[in-house]
Design a protein around this motif. Structure first.
Motif, PDB file in Angstrom:
ATOM      1  N   ARG A 151       0.826  -1.211   0.000  1.00 46.80           N
ATOM      2  CA  ARG A 151       0.000   0.000   0.000  1.00 46.80           C
ATOM      3  C   ARG A 151       0.864   1.267   0.000  1.00 46.80           C
ATOM      4  O   ARG A 151       0.400   2.334  -0.408  1.00 46.80           O
ATOM      5  CB  ARG A 151      -0.929   0.007   1.210  1.00 46.80           C
ATOM      6  CG  ARG A 151      -2.182  -0.822   1.018  1.00 46.80           C
ATOM      7  CD  ARG A 151      -3.056  -0.212  -0.045  1.00 46.80           C
ATOM      8  NE  ARG A 151      -4.231  -1.015  -0.332  1.00 46.80           N
ATOM      9  CZ  ARG A 151      -5.032  -0.785  -1.348  1.00 46.80           C
ATOM     10  NH1 ARG A 151      -4.767   0.185  -2.200  1.00 46.80           N
ATOM     11  NH2 ARG A 151      -6.097  -1.540  -1.553  1.00 46.80           N
ATOM     12  N   ASN A 196      -0.299   1.396  -6.242  1.00 51.45           N
ATOM     13  CA  ASN A 196      -1.698   1.825  -6.278  1.00 51.45           C
ATOM     14  C   ASN A 196      -2.509   0.803  -7.054  1.00 51.45           C
ATOM     15  O   ASN A 196      -1.981   0.102  -7.926  1.00 51.45           O
ATOM     16  CB  ASN A 196      -1.861   3.193  -6.943  1.00 51.45           C
ATOM     17  CG  ASN A 196      -1.249   4.317  -6.133  1.00 51.45           C
ATOM     18  OD1 ASN A 196      -0.205   4.839  -6.491  1.00 51.45           O
ATOM     19  ND2 ASN A 196      -1.897   4.681  -5.041  1.00 51.45           N
ATOM     20  N   THR A 197      -3.780   0.743  -6.753  1.00 51.78           N
ATOM     21  CA  THR A 197      -4.726  -0.064  -7.517  1.00 51.78           C
ATOM     22  C   THR A 197      -5.598   0.863  -8.351  1.00 51.78           C
ATOM     23  O   THR A 197      -5.549   2.090  -8.200  1.00 51.78           O
ATOM     24  CB  THR A 197      -5.589  -0.908  -6.571  1.00 51.78           C
ATOM     25  OG1 THR A 197      -6.060  -0.083  -5.504  1.00 51.78           O
ATOM     26  CG2 THR A 197      -4.780  -2.052  -5.980  1.00 51.78           C
ATOM     27  N   SER A 222      -9.824   2.086  -4.839  1.00 62.76           N
ATOM     28  CA  SER A 222      -9.542   1.620  -3.489  1.00 62.76           C
ATOM     29  C   SER A 222     -10.789   1.751  -2.629  1.00 62.76           C
ATOM     30  O   SER A 222     -11.746   2.456  -2.991  1.00 62.76           O
ATOM     31  CB  SER A 222      -8.381   2.406  -2.863  1.00 62.76           C
ATOM     32  OG  SER A 222      -8.709   3.778  -2.758  1.00 62.76           O
ATOM     33  N   TYR A 223     -10.751   1.045  -1.504  1.00 63.28           N
ATOM     34  CA  TYR A 223     -11.885   1.084  -0.586  1.00 63.28           C
ATOM     35  C   TYR A 223     -11.573   2.030   0.558  1.00 63.28           C
ATOM     36  O   TYR A 223     -10.534   1.918   1.216  1.00 63.28           O
ATOM     37  CB  TYR A 223     -12.175  -0.313  -0.035  1.00 63.28           C
ATOM     38  CG  TYR A 223     -13.319  -0.338   0.950  1.00 63.28           C
ATOM     39  CD1 TYR A 223     -14.640  -0.270   0.505  1.00 63.28           C
ATOM     40  CD2 TYR A 223     -13.081  -0.415   2.319  1.00 63.28           C
ATOM     41  CE1 TYR A 223     -15.697  -0.284   1.402  1.00 63.28           C
ATOM     42  CE2 TYR A 223     -14.133  -0.435   3.222  1.00 63.28           C
ATOM     43  CZ  TYR A 223     -15.434  -0.363   2.758  1.00 63.28           C
ATOM     44  OH  TYR A 223     -16.480  -0.366   3.661  1.00 63.28           O
ATOM     45  N   SER A 224     -12.464   2.991   0.795  1.00 60.01           N
ATOM     46  CA  SER A 224     -12.316   3.916   1.907  1.00 60.01           C
ATOM     47  C   SER A 224     -13.103   3.379   3.095  1.00 60.01           C
ATOM     48  O   SER A 224     -14.336   3.358   3.067  1.00 60.01           O
ATOM     49  CB  SER A 224     -12.827   5.305   1.518  1.00 60.01           C
ATOM     50  OG  SER A 224     -12.916   6.135   2.668  1.00 60.01           O
ATOM     51  N   GLU A 279      -8.666   5.849  -7.573  1.00 59.50           N
ATOM     52  CA  GLU A 279      -7.232   5.832  -7.318  1.00 59.50           C
ATOM     53  C   GLU A 279      -6.531   6.053  -8.657  1.00 59.50           C
ATOM     54  O   GLU A 279      -6.508   7.173  -9.142  1.00 59.50           O
ATOM     55  CB  GLU A 279      -6.798   4.542  -6.609  1.00 59.50           C
ATOM     56  CG  GLU A 279      -5.439   4.713  -5.939  1.00 59.50           C
ATOM     57  CD  GLU A 279      -5.209   3.806  -4.754  1.00 59.50           C
ATOM     58  OE1 GLU A 279      -4.197   3.076  -4.786  1.00 59.50           O
ATOM     59  OE2 GLU A 279      -6.002   3.814  -3.793  1.00 59.50           O
ATOM     60  N   CYS A 288      -9.657  -3.837  -5.577  1.00 59.27           N
ATOM     61  CA  CYS A 288      -9.064  -2.917  -4.598  1.00 59.27           C
ATOM     62  C   CYS A 288      -7.921  -3.576  -3.831  1.00 59.27           C
ATOM     63  O   CYS A 288      -7.107  -2.874  -3.215  1.00 59.27           O
ATOM     64  CB  CYS A 288     -10.107  -2.476  -3.567  1.00 59.27           C
ATOM     65  SG  CYS A 288     -11.381  -1.385  -4.180  1.00 59.27           S
ATOM     66  N   THR A 289      -7.874  -4.896  -3.805  1.00 56.75           N
ATOM     67  CA  THR A 289      -6.899  -5.578  -2.963  1.00 56.75           C
ATOM     68  C   THR A 289      -5.498  -5.473  -3.549  1.00 56.75           C
ATOM     69  O   THR A 289      -5.314  -5.223  -4.745  1.00 56.75           O
ATOM     70  CB  THR A 289      -7.278  -7.057  -2.774  1.00 56.75           C
ATOM     71  OG1 THR A 289      -7.248  -7.720  -4.036  1.00 56.75           O
ATOM     72  CG2 THR A 289      -8.664  -7.196  -2.163  1.00 56.75           C
ATOM     73  N   GLU A 290      -4.505  -5.655  -2.683  1.00 61.85           N
ATOM     74  CA  GLU A 290      -3.103  -5.430  -3.044  1.00 61.85           C
ATOM     75  C   GLU A 290      -2.645  -6.295  -4.209  1.00 61.85           C
ATOM     76  O   GLU A 290      -1.744  -5.926  -4.954  1.00 61.85           O
ATOM     77  CB  GLU A 290      -2.202  -5.699  -1.830  1.00 61.85           C
ATOM     78  CG  GLU A 290      -2.446  -4.774  -0.660  1.00 61.85           C
ATOM     79  CD  GLU A 290      -3.791  -5.024   0.001  1.00 61.85           C
ATOM     80  OE1 GLU A 290      -4.249  -6.186   0.048  1.00 61.85           O
ATOM     81  OE2 GLU A 290      -4.408  -4.038   0.457  1.00 61.85           O
ATOM     82  N   SER A 315      -2.408  -4.526  -7.545  1.00 54.92           N
ATOM     83  CA  SER A 315      -1.592  -3.319  -7.669  1.00 54.92           C
ATOM     84  C   SER A 315      -0.998  -3.259  -9.075  1.00 54.92           C
ATOM     85  O   SER A 315      -0.509  -4.258  -9.608  1.00 54.92           O
ATOM     86  CB  SER A 315      -0.465  -3.338  -6.636  1.00 54.92           C
ATOM     87  OG  SER A 315      -0.989  -3.346  -5.321  1.00 54.92           O
TER      88      SER A 315
END
Length: 595
Positions: free
Chosen positions: A156, A160-161, A164-166, A175, A257-259, A262
């Motif tokens: 993170r 970046n993806t 992303s989830y806030s 993002e 959104c997950t790593e 990326s």
């Protein structure tokens, strides 16, 4: 060897001789002690005299011994050597040198000195440098292969993806993509990319990099169901990309959104001889990697970051395997310290953050293979034979509450214990168990090994023979290794999106739980997740996932053990400190108060 090493070995051998007093010895004594040639011994002695360590008077004539006078202690020389190793970034060698000497006073002195090296410092250019210890290296930072939470956290900071989830807003936010849309069937998803974003090595990011990233996951990563769901990827233009799915997925944007998703640059990850990109990754994130090895990791702020330059200029993570044991007593003396702790700090006045981890430790039963664990009575015996509350009391540390599922019910936190020792023994006697050795696997981590040993002892008390096997986490994630295990002890930490983490946990090819499910359990999981993909409402998805969990518990396919607490202590001069879902600090938001 360096002259200090020779001196320490010599001084330890003649420890009973005080400084300033001569000792008689021959050159043969030195060559034997140092395991070297006569010429090399003479060179070493000359250097020791130049350093002021010793005074050497060679014996004149046959049979006359030489005289050696020590002018300093081995402890002083050893301490200076360890300091030199640390300052010259040979940190792992420093720990090995220290551990090879059984001298607690020396270890305490080294710990006190090293503790002064941590915290926030300003370098010669008035840049803010945050330096802190961590118990292991982090060399596995390829997004396509991420399996650990610490690695996910660092990704993170580097990558970046698309979106992303806030957790604050509880919604998907832009993002690398500034906008996105899908068709009514939830099969065709289109993403519109920001312009002007550059990777850390200067390359401009385009849709080709996005397409490459997803193709790479499909071909190089372990077979996964979300990449396999993508039928076609089309680059519409430099800043527009389209995904065509095989089946409807109302939450495709949440998954990416997950790593793991990326975005990486095509030119670096596709070229031959590009170096070890697992240790030295290249992304578009707020920090860029400048050094990463077994001793330390160094990141610097990326001034061209599209969302603004971070406040910290440099982050240094020094690898210190036993820092919690050695360092916590020194915390009160620190200036701007940051420490990740197993439990609440007990020393000093440092502020600390603490939160209950979403997730749980658990024990799987391998019902995908034939064996004695197919007997539900034996699984029930292990279930009622494990006293979760006693496990927490015995092992302590980050273990906080006994678990009945992945997420603790805050509305009804009371734990219903089913522990019953005599009933467990009776279940074993009435089961088909005939003394077979049951193989319990876990991955390398001190707390895991302690837990596995505790489970082994608890099973032994009820008459079940358990053998513990500890392997690297990459090995345990291998399907062949999982197939050999009868049980696995592990833990799952839920990310910012608990539902996505749970769905991946059940379905990834590397899943400990997924690989151990019975055919009936696999049907429950597959049906439940298929329904989740069609459900847009988060609460309803979580209810569906809870039903999966209840069914697997009822069938005794896995046991829940305890919930952890996440803790980090820090100096009050550090602002912007908060813990993310992995119990780590998002360094992008950290800043330093200065008077």
């Amino acid at each position: 060897m360096e002259v200090e090493v020779y001196f320490v070995k010599l001084r330890e051998h003649y420890a009973a001789i005080p400084d300033g007093q001569a000792v008689s010895l021959s050159m043969d004594d030195l060559t034997g002690l140092w395991d070297c040639t006569r010429r090399n011994a003479q060179l070493v002695l000359r250097r020791m005299e130049e350093q002021g360590y010793v005074e050497w008077h060679a014996g004149r004539g046959r049979g006359n011994l030489s005289r050696l006078i020590f002018h300093t202690s081995y402890r002083k020389v050893l301490l200076e050597r360890i300091k030199s190793l640390v300052l010259n970034e040979h940190i792992q060698e420093a720990w090995r040198t220290l551990d090879s000497h059984d001298n607690q006073d020396l270890k305490d002195e080294v710990t006190a000195w090293i503790s002064t090296q941590f915290g926030v410092r300003q370098d010669s250019d008035a840049k803010d440098v945050l330096r802190f210890p961590f118990y292991r290296p982090v060399l596995d930072l390829d997004p396509a292969h991420v399996i650990r939470r610490t690695e996910a956290h660092w990704m993170r900071q580097i990558f970046n993806t698309l979106v992303s989830y806030s957790s604050k807003e509880q919604r998907i936010v832009p993002e690398l993509a500034h906008a996105w849309e899908c068709d009514a069937a939830k099969i065709r998803w289109t993403f519109y990319l920001r312009k002007g974003v550059r990777f850390h090595h200067g390359k401009r990011m385009t849709a080709r990099d996005v397409a490459y990233t997803f193709h790479r996951i499909q071909t190089e990563a372990p077979v996964e169901w979300i990449p396999a769901m993508i039928q076609k990827i089309t680059v519409i233009s430099d800043y527009c990309i389209e995904f065509l799915l095989n089946t409807p997925n109302t939450i495709f944007d949440r998954f990416i959104c997950t790593e793991r998703y990326s975005i990486v640059p095509e030119d670096r990850y596709d070229e031959q001889g590009a170096g070890d990109l697992a240790a030295m990754p290249v992304g578009t994130g707020p920090f860029r990697m400048v050094e990463n090895n077994a001793s330390k990791m160094v990141l610097e702020s990326y001034e061209s970051y599209f969302e603004g330059c971070p406040h910290l200029d440099r982050i240094e993570m020094w690898v210190w395997p036993n820092y919690e044991r050695d360092l916590l007593l020194q915390v009160k003396e620190q200036d701007a310290q940051l420490l990740y702790n197993e439990a609440q700090p007990t020393a000093g006045d440092q502020p600390f953050l603490q939160q209950l981890e979403k997730g749980s430790s658990y024990l799987t039963f391998n019902l995908a293979k034939e064996g004695v664990l197919q007997d539900v009575q034996l699984r029930q015996a292990i279930h009622v034979g494990l006293d979760r509350e006693q496990m927490i009391a015995d092992l302590g540390g980050h273990r906080m509450y006994p678990a009945e599922g992945f997420i603790r019910d805050q509305g009804n936190p009371s734990f219903h214990s089913e522990y019953h020792l005599s009933y467990a023994k009776e279940l074993v006697r009435s089961s088909s168990y005939q003394g077979e050795r049951i193989m319990l696997y876990t991955y390398e981590m001190v707390s895991n090994e302690h837990c596995a040993a505790w489970i082994q002892e608890a099973c032994n008390r009820i008459g079940i023979q358990v053998e513990v096997v500890v392997v690297p986490i990459r090995d345990l994630a291998n399907q062949d290794k999982l197939a050999a295990a009868d049980m696995v002890f592990a833990g799952e930490v839920l990310g910012e999106q608990s539902d996505i983490t749970l769905m991946e946990m059940y379905t990834l090819d590397t899943s400990f739980i997924g690989n151990h499910l019975s055919p009936a359990g696999a049907l429950i999981v597959n049906h439940g997740i298929a329904q989740c993909l069609l459900e847009e409402n988060l609460d309803k998805r979580m209810m569906m996932l809870h039903e999966i969990e209840k069914a697997l518990k009822h069938q005794l396919q896995l046991l829940f053990l305890y919930h952890n607490v996440q803790t980090a202590s820090h100096h009050p001069s550090l602002g912007g400190i908060s813990l993310n879902a992995w119990g780590k600090v998002d360094y992008r938001h950290v800043w330093v108060r200065r008077k």
